[in-house]
Write a protein that holds these residues in place. Structure first.
Motif, PDB file in Angstrom:
ATOM      1  N   ALA A 137       0.838  -1.201   0.000  1.00 56.27           N
ATOM      2  CA  ALA A 137       0.000   0.000   0.000  1.00 56.27           C
ATOM      3  C   ALA A 137       0.871   1.248   0.000  1.00 56.27           C
ATOM      4  CB  ALA A 137      -0.924  -0.004   1.216  1.00 56.27           C
ATOM      5  N   ILE A 138       1.937   1.235   0.800  1.00 56.81           N
ATOM      6  CA  ILE A 138       2.852   2.382   0.826  1.00 56.81           C
ATOM      7  C   ILE A 138       3.561   2.514  -0.518  1.00 56.81           C
ATOM      8  CG2 ILE A 138       4.907   3.347   1.926  1.00 56.81           C
ATOM      9  CD1 ILE A 138       4.027   1.931   4.494  1.00 56.81           C
ATOM     10  N   GLY A 139       3.928   1.388  -1.106  1.00 55.31           N
ATOM     11  CA  GLY A 139       4.556   1.426  -2.421  1.00 55.31           C
ATOM     12  C   GLY A 139       3.635   2.027  -3.475  1.00 55.31           C
ATOM     13  N   LEU A 140       2.360   1.694  -3.424  1.00 57.77           N
ATOM     14  CA  LEU A 140       1.393   2.262  -4.367  1.00 57.77           C
ATOM     15  C   LEU A 140       1.238   3.763  -4.145  1.00 57.77           C
ATOM     16  CD1 LEU A 140      -1.382  -0.488  -4.353  1.00 57.77           C
ATOM     17  CD2 LEU A 140       0.193   0.056  -6.213  1.00 57.77           C
ATOM     18  N   PRO A 205       0.400 -13.470  17.525  1.00 59.58           N
ATOM     19  CA  PRO A 205       0.658 -12.059  17.230  1.00 59.58           C
ATOM     20  C   PRO A 205      -0.339 -11.163  17.942  1.00 59.58           C
ATOM     21  CG  PRO A 205      -0.366 -13.148  15.350  1.00 59.58           C
ATOM     22  CD  PRO A 205      -0.034 -14.221  16.335  1.00 59.58           C
ATOM     23  N   SER A 206       0.108  -9.989  18.317  1.00 57.54           N
ATOM     24  CA  SER A 206      -0.747  -9.048  19.014  1.00 57.54           C
ATOM     25  C   SER A 206      -1.911  -8.605  18.130  1.00 57.54           C
ATOM     26  CB  SER A 206       0.070  -7.818  19.429  1.00 57.54           C
ATOM     27  OG  SER A 206      -0.768  -6.755  19.801  1.00 57.54           O
ATOM     28  N   PRO A 207      -3.154  -8.752  18.600  1.00 53.26           N
ATOM     29  CA  PRO A 207      -4.295  -8.274  17.807  1.00 53.26           C
ATOM     30  C   PRO A 207      -4.194  -6.781  17.500  1.00 53.26           C
ATOM     31  CG  PRO A 207      -5.040  -9.689  19.596  1.00 53.26           C
ATOM     32  CD  PRO A 207      -3.586  -9.427  19.835  1.00 53.26           C
ATOM     33  N   LEU A 208      -3.617  -6.020  18.420  1.00 50.74           N
ATOM     34  CA  LEU A 208      -3.465  -4.588  18.189  1.00 50.74           C
ATOM     35  C   LEU A 208      -2.546  -4.325  17.006  1.00 50.74           C
ATOM     36  CD1 LEU A 208      -3.860  -1.635  18.941  1.00 50.74           C
ATOM     37  CD2 LEU A 208      -1.998  -1.881  20.617  1.00 50.74           C
ATOM     38  N   LEU A 209      -1.421  -5.025  16.958  1.00 47.64           N
ATOM     39  CA  LEU A 209      -0.483  -4.817  15.856  1.00 47.64           C
ATOM     40  C   LEU A 209      -1.053  -5.327  14.529  1.00 47.64           C
ATOM     41  CD1 LEU A 209       2.977  -5.645  17.473  1.00 47.64           C
ATOM     42  CD2 LEU A 209       1.863  -3.430  17.158  1.00 47.64           C
ATOM     43  N   LEU A 210      -1.820  -6.405  14.584  1.00 47.95           N
ATOM     44  CA  LEU A 210      -2.484  -6.870  13.366  1.00 47.95           C
ATOM     45  C   LEU A 210      -3.485  -5.826  12.873  1.00 47.95           C
ATOM     46  CD1 LEU A 210      -3.162 -10.658  14.133  1.00 47.95           C
ATOM     47  CD2 LEU A 210      -1.314  -9.653  12.780  1.00 47.95           C
ATOM     48  N   GLY A 211      -4.175  -5.203  13.820  1.00 50.42           N
ATOM     49  CA  GLY A 211      -5.105  -4.136  13.459  1.00 50.42           C
ATOM     50  C   GLY A 211      -4.384  -2.944  12.870  1.00 50.42           C
ATOM     51  N   VAL A 212      -3.194  -2.638  13.401  1.00 54.57           N
ATOM     52  CA  VAL A 212      -2.386  -1.543  12.864  1.00 54.57           C
ATOM     53  C   VAL A 212      -2.005  -1.831  11.415  1.00 54.57           C
ATOM     54  CG1 VAL A 212      -0.128  -0.410  13.028  1.00 54.57           C
ATOM     55  CG2 VAL A 212      -1.498  -0.765  15.087  1.00 54.57           C
ATOM     56  N   ALA A 217      -2.839  -0.889   5.593  1.00 52.91           N
ATOM     57  CA  ALA A 217      -3.125  -1.447   4.274  1.00 52.91           C
ATOM     58  C   ALA A 217      -4.380  -0.824   3.666  1.00 52.91           C
ATOM     59  CB  ALA A 217      -3.284  -2.966   4.372  1.00 52.91           C
ATOM     60  N   LEU A 218      -5.426  -0.661   4.467  1.00 52.43           N
ATOM     61  CA  LEU A 218      -6.690  -0.140   3.955  1.00 52.43           C
ATOM     62  C   LEU A 218      -6.615   1.356   3.664  1.00 52.43           C
ATOM     63  CD1 LEU A 218      -9.679  -0.551   3.304  1.00 52.43           C
ATOM     64  CD2 LEU A 218     -10.180  -0.152   5.735  1.00 52.43           C
ATOM     65  N   VAL A 219      -6.194   2.124   4.656  1.00 56.58           N
ATOM     66  CA  VAL A 219      -6.213   3.589   4.520  1.00 56.58           C
ATOM     67  C   VAL A 219      -5.229   4.069   3.456  1.00 56.58           C
ATOM     68  CG1 VAL A 219      -5.794   5.769   5.709  1.00 56.58           C
ATOM     69  CG2 VAL A 219      -7.003   3.927   6.886  1.00 56.58           C
ATOM     70  N   VAL A 220      -4.008   3.534   3.494  1.00 60.38           N
ATOM     71  CA  VAL A 220      -2.987   3.993   2.546  1.00 60.38           C
ATOM     72  C   VAL A 220      -3.330   3.563   1.126  1.00 60.38           C
ATOM     73  CG1 VAL A 220      -0.540   3.907   1.941  1.00 60.38           C
ATOM     74  CG2 VAL A 220      -1.220   4.008   4.331  1.00 60.38           C
ATOM     75  N   SER A 221      -3.849   2.350   0.949  1.00 60.76           N
ATOM     76  CA  SER A 221      -4.203   1.899  -0.400  1.00 60.76           C
ATOM     77  C   SER A 221      -5.362   2.713  -0.975  1.00 60.76           C
ATOM     78  CB  SER A 221      -4.556   0.412  -0.397  1.00 60.76           C
ATOM     79  OG  SER A 221      -5.662   0.153   0.444  1.00 60.76           O
TER      80      SER A 221
END
Length: 231
Positions: A137-140, A205-212, A217-221
């Protein structure tokens, strides 16, 4: 679509950046892995994050920005092969490249270095997908904003090294100021690397970090899609 995929695959295999994306993380793993205990849960996750970061922040945006700079996307809009098809093919090929790079790292680490591999395959796959999605997403977004391929590559470099430092990929997190290390966990590469380390340590994995990662991915894309220019 299939012909386009074949052509783009041939071009990707000739791209030096694709080779570097495979070899640089592998070089880091082999050089440093020879002096680390087999049960280490830091080096291999770090190498995996580096591999995905290189594809997402360097290769993907540089390729798309170069295509726009050369007028390829504009010319495609006048043919049955729409520019959107090229974008889809590129994303798939870059994903395959990232998977190949990570698969090579896992194979070498598991067979040559005797490194510890995660037992939670589903958790590892989820972290990989979300981490890759956030990097892509950041690459796009870089590709959407950069005026040409050279600028896209430069922006990728400027973003990668601060993100890698904050993520603890360039310096161990226990040697960083506590506040900086904490902030770094909530960057895309930091959340990705930390989630990988948690999986490698045998935990969830931390649910918080997965949410991050999902939020990035969603907002940046979506932002990249809004700003992307075909010519």
């Amino acid at each position: 679509m299939m012909k386009l995929a074949v052509v783009e695959t041939r071009l990707l295999t000739r791209e030096p950046g694709a080779l570097f994306s495979l070899l640089i993380p592998l070089f880091i793993l082999v050089v440093f892995g020879s002096s680390i205990e087999p049960g280490d849960t830091v080096l291999l996750p770090m190498a995996l994050a580096i591999a995905v970061g290189m594809v997402g922040l360097y290769l993907l945006p540089t390729t798309l920005a170069t295509y726009r700079e050369r007028g390829i996307l504009r010319r495609l809009s006048a043919t049955p092969v729409r520019p959107g098809n090229l974008l889809v093919v590129q994303l798939l090929l870059q994903l395959i490249l990232a998977v190949t790079a990570c698969g090579l790292l896992l194979a070498v680490a598991g067979t040559v270095l005797g490194a510890r591999l995660p037992t939670g395959v589903a958790s590892a796959a989820l972290v990989f997908l979300l981490g890759t999605a956030s990097m892509f997403a950041i690459g796009l977004l870089i590709a959407a904003l950069a005026p040409n391929g050279r600028a896209a590559n430069g922006i990728g470099v400027l973003l990668y090294f601060p993100m890698a430092y904050l993520a603890g990929l360039m310096q161990p997190k226990d040697q960083m100021p506590a506040m900086v290390a904490r902030i770094g966990e909530y960057t895309p590469l930091g959340a990705f690397g930390q989630s990988l380390r948690e999986v490698w340590a045998g935990g969830a994995p931390s649910p918080l970090l997965l949410g991050v990662l999902a939020a990035y991915a969603l907002v940046v894309s979506l932002t990249a899609a809004k700003l992307f220019r075909w010519e």
